[in-house]
Design a protein around this motif. Structure first.
Motif, PDB file in Angstrom:
ATOM      1  N   TYR A  17       0.845  -1.189   0.000  1.00 40.38           N
ATOM      2  CA  TYR A  17       0.000   0.000   0.000  1.00 40.38           C
ATOM      3  C   TYR A  17       0.878   1.236   0.000  1.00 40.38           C
ATOM      4  N   ASN A  18       0.914   1.929  -1.127  1.00 38.34           N
ATOM      5  CA  ASN A  18       1.575   3.226  -1.255  1.00 38.34           C
ATOM      6  C   ASN A  18       3.019   3.215  -0.747  1.00 38.34           C
ATOM      7  N   ASP A  48      -1.936  -5.797  -3.900  1.00 39.41           N
ATOM      8  CA  ASP A  48      -2.053  -4.334  -3.895  1.00 39.41           C
ATOM      9  C   ASP A  48      -3.340  -3.953  -3.178  1.00 39.41           C
ATOM     10  N   SER A  51      -3.555   0.823  -3.644  1.00 39.55           N
ATOM     11  CA  SER A  51      -2.549   1.889  -3.691  1.00 39.55           C
ATOM     12  C   SER A  51      -2.970   2.993  -4.646  1.00 39.55           C
TER      13      SER A  51
END
Length: 536
Positions: A17-18, A48, A51
């Motif tokens: 996440y990011n 993912d 994100s």
């Protein structure tokens, strides 16, 4: 006909996440694993979790570049790593599975070493040697040697409860282990604890490092970015889950030592003194409730020194003393060194059961006032130490020495040593440290006998403070301020004794550990005497 895919040796689950700034390094460290040189042995399952910074697109690019190895699952954001880890487990096919943070990375031989160890030792869980990056703390005691079969929880494993381990996937599936979805952070701890309790064998690899745990430059890891109420709530929820898994008793007490020593205690040492009175009272109320629920007598006895004192004060309602007891050295506290051990004395809390025993690493702060104000000087052959202390009880001075010891193999003073008395540490010269009732510290070490026994030329020694009890020797390199004499720019001191002229200089290493150098030149009388002995 559908082609049957071989079972990979290991599946790597990466919740994402990011983390775009770190994700490339993480993925590179996976696809370049030595185990991946043989097709079919490695699969990477990256999940993912919604994100928004381009991480999902980067994952898709790696999947296209490494077909059959990198598999990507995209899902809406779930708010934490638990659901992505569970989804990764649902997709994993390997004999073993390991979880890797998307901001972390592996050594390129990590997976091959872990799988080989698990196969050789028939382990259900293998812990990789890990280290922190960018200031992230990873306890290193576990990795000092190889543990083919380590007791769980034991003394060291409670400090390694994360999911960054190799797990036998059949164990996970047979036990139906998954991450609890109600935990914002720390969901890996109940999962890892349940797996290790069920494991036939838990093993630990020794160094070199296999797993690099990264603290983001923006401290963006979810566990770093929260106020005390949120952190306390998150931590309490984790402990509640652990208490559901592990019945009350010795095993639970051993597990929770880590939480009371690290996470809960940080709320005292880091947060309490920064709070207003009302906020501080709210924090102490919350911690008292934690103590009521989870702090058993057995757990309290497992805590070391100052940490034990903090929790004893909280659990007995002595809030008037909690503030004075937290911090590196509590105001009004004193270190007492006796033959029986090291003890913390706190003004205003003098019940015998509440005099707290300290362990070796906790000794350092009580010597800081000595070192910060210490003056070293050379008067003829005498090395003089003068300082003041309010932190060391005068009754301790019979157990403290100023000592000279050999340098280590790199030619610099050794770091802090904490060894059993029967092992000892080598001392070439020593003198007692005297502490007056007014806190004045003095030691006088005569170098003349050492000069007589030292061969011609230059020889260096570490200058140390040495504490001895009936069980341990605690040997600390002195880090005093620049000496008055014998320091760079001041020129060496000189003296003559029994056939030798000596020059003395005191220098400081890069770590500010002090060393003393003796340069010995035999007098004519000594040289003639030595020649006569050779001729006869």
């Amino acid at each position: 006909m559908n082609k049957v895919m071989p079972t990979p040796d290991v599946s790597v689950v990466v919740p994402v996440y990011n983390t775009l700034d770190y994700l490339g390094a993480c993925l590179d460290s996976l696809v370049q694993q030595s185990i991946a040189r043989e097709p079919g042995r490695l699969e990477v399952v990256a999940v993912d979790d919604g994100s928004t910074d381009g991480s999902g697109e980067l994952l898709d690019r790696y999947a296209a570049e490494h077909p059959g190895v990198v598999h990507v699952v995209h899902q809406a954001n779930s708010g934490g790593p638990a659901r992505p880890c569970n989804v990764g487990l649902d997709h994993a096919r390997g004999r073993y599975v390991i979880f890797v943070g998307s901001d972390d990375h592996l050594a390129l031989d990590a997976l091959e070493r872990l799988v080989a160890a698990a196969d050789a030792w028939e382990s259900d869980v293998v812990v990789p040697p890990a280290e922190g990056v960018n200031g992230r703390h990873v306890d290193q005691r576990l990795f000092e040697r190889e543990h083919p079969a380590i007791e769980f929880p034991g003394d060291l494993m409670p400090y390694s409860l994360s999911n960054t381990k190799l797990f036998r996937r059949s164990l996970i599936e047979e036990r139906g282990l998954r991450y609890p979805l109600d935990l914002r952070v720390g969901s890996d701890q109940p999962f890892a604890v349940a797996a290790m309790l069920a494991a036939r064998r838990v093993s630990v690899l020794a160094r070199p490092t296999a797993y690099f745990a990264v603290k983001r430059h923006d401290a963006g890891n979810i566990s770093y970015a929260a106020d005390w109420r949120t952190r306390l709530g998150d931590l309490t929820a984790v402990v509640e889950h652990l208490a559901d898994i592990v019945p009350a008793g010795d095993v639970r007490d051993a597990l929770l030592v880590r939480h009371f020593t690290w996470e809960f205690d940080k709320l005292l040492t880091r947060d309490l003194l920064q709070r207003t009175d009302d906020d501080a009272e709210a924090l102490l109320d919350a911690l008292a409730e934690v103590a009521r629920r989870f702090l058993t007598p057995g757990l309290l006895e497992r805590l070391d020194g100052a940490v034990r004192l903090h929790w004893r004060l909280i659990s007995t309602g002595r809030r008037d003393l909690v503030r004075s007891a937290v911090g590196p050295v509590a105001p009004g506290s004193r270190l007492l060194v006796e033959r029986s051990g090291l003890w913390l004395l706190l003004d205003g809390f003098d019940e015998p059961t509440d005099v707290s025993r300290l362990s070796g690493p906790e000794l350092a702060p009580w010597f800081e006032d000595v070192e910060r104000g210490a003056r070293l000087s050379l008067d003829g052959s005498r090395l003089l130490l003068e300082a003041r202390t309010g932190a060391i009880d005068p009754a301790s001075d019979a157990r403290i020495e100023l000592a000279l010891s050999p340098l280590n193999e790199h030619g610099v003073p050794r770091p802090w040593l904490n060894v059993a008395l029967d092992r000892g540490t080598r001392v070439l010269a020593a003198a007692p440290v005297r502490i007056g009732a007014d806190g004045e510290v003095r030691a006088e070490l005569d170098l003349a006998p050492l000069a007589v026994d030292t061969d011609p030329g230059s020889t260096s020694f570490g200058i140390r403070l040495r504490v001895t009890t009936d069980e341990r020797i605690l040997d600390r390199p002195l880090r005093a301020a620049v000496p008055v004499a014998g320091s760079p720019g001041a020129g060496p001191a000189e003296f003559t004794t029994r056939g030798a002229r000596a020059q003395v200089a005191v220098t400081s290493s890069l770590e500010h550990r002090l060393a003393l150098t003796l340069s010995i030149e035999p007098t004519l009388r000594r040289r003639v005497g030595a020649l006569g002995r050779r001729l006869t």
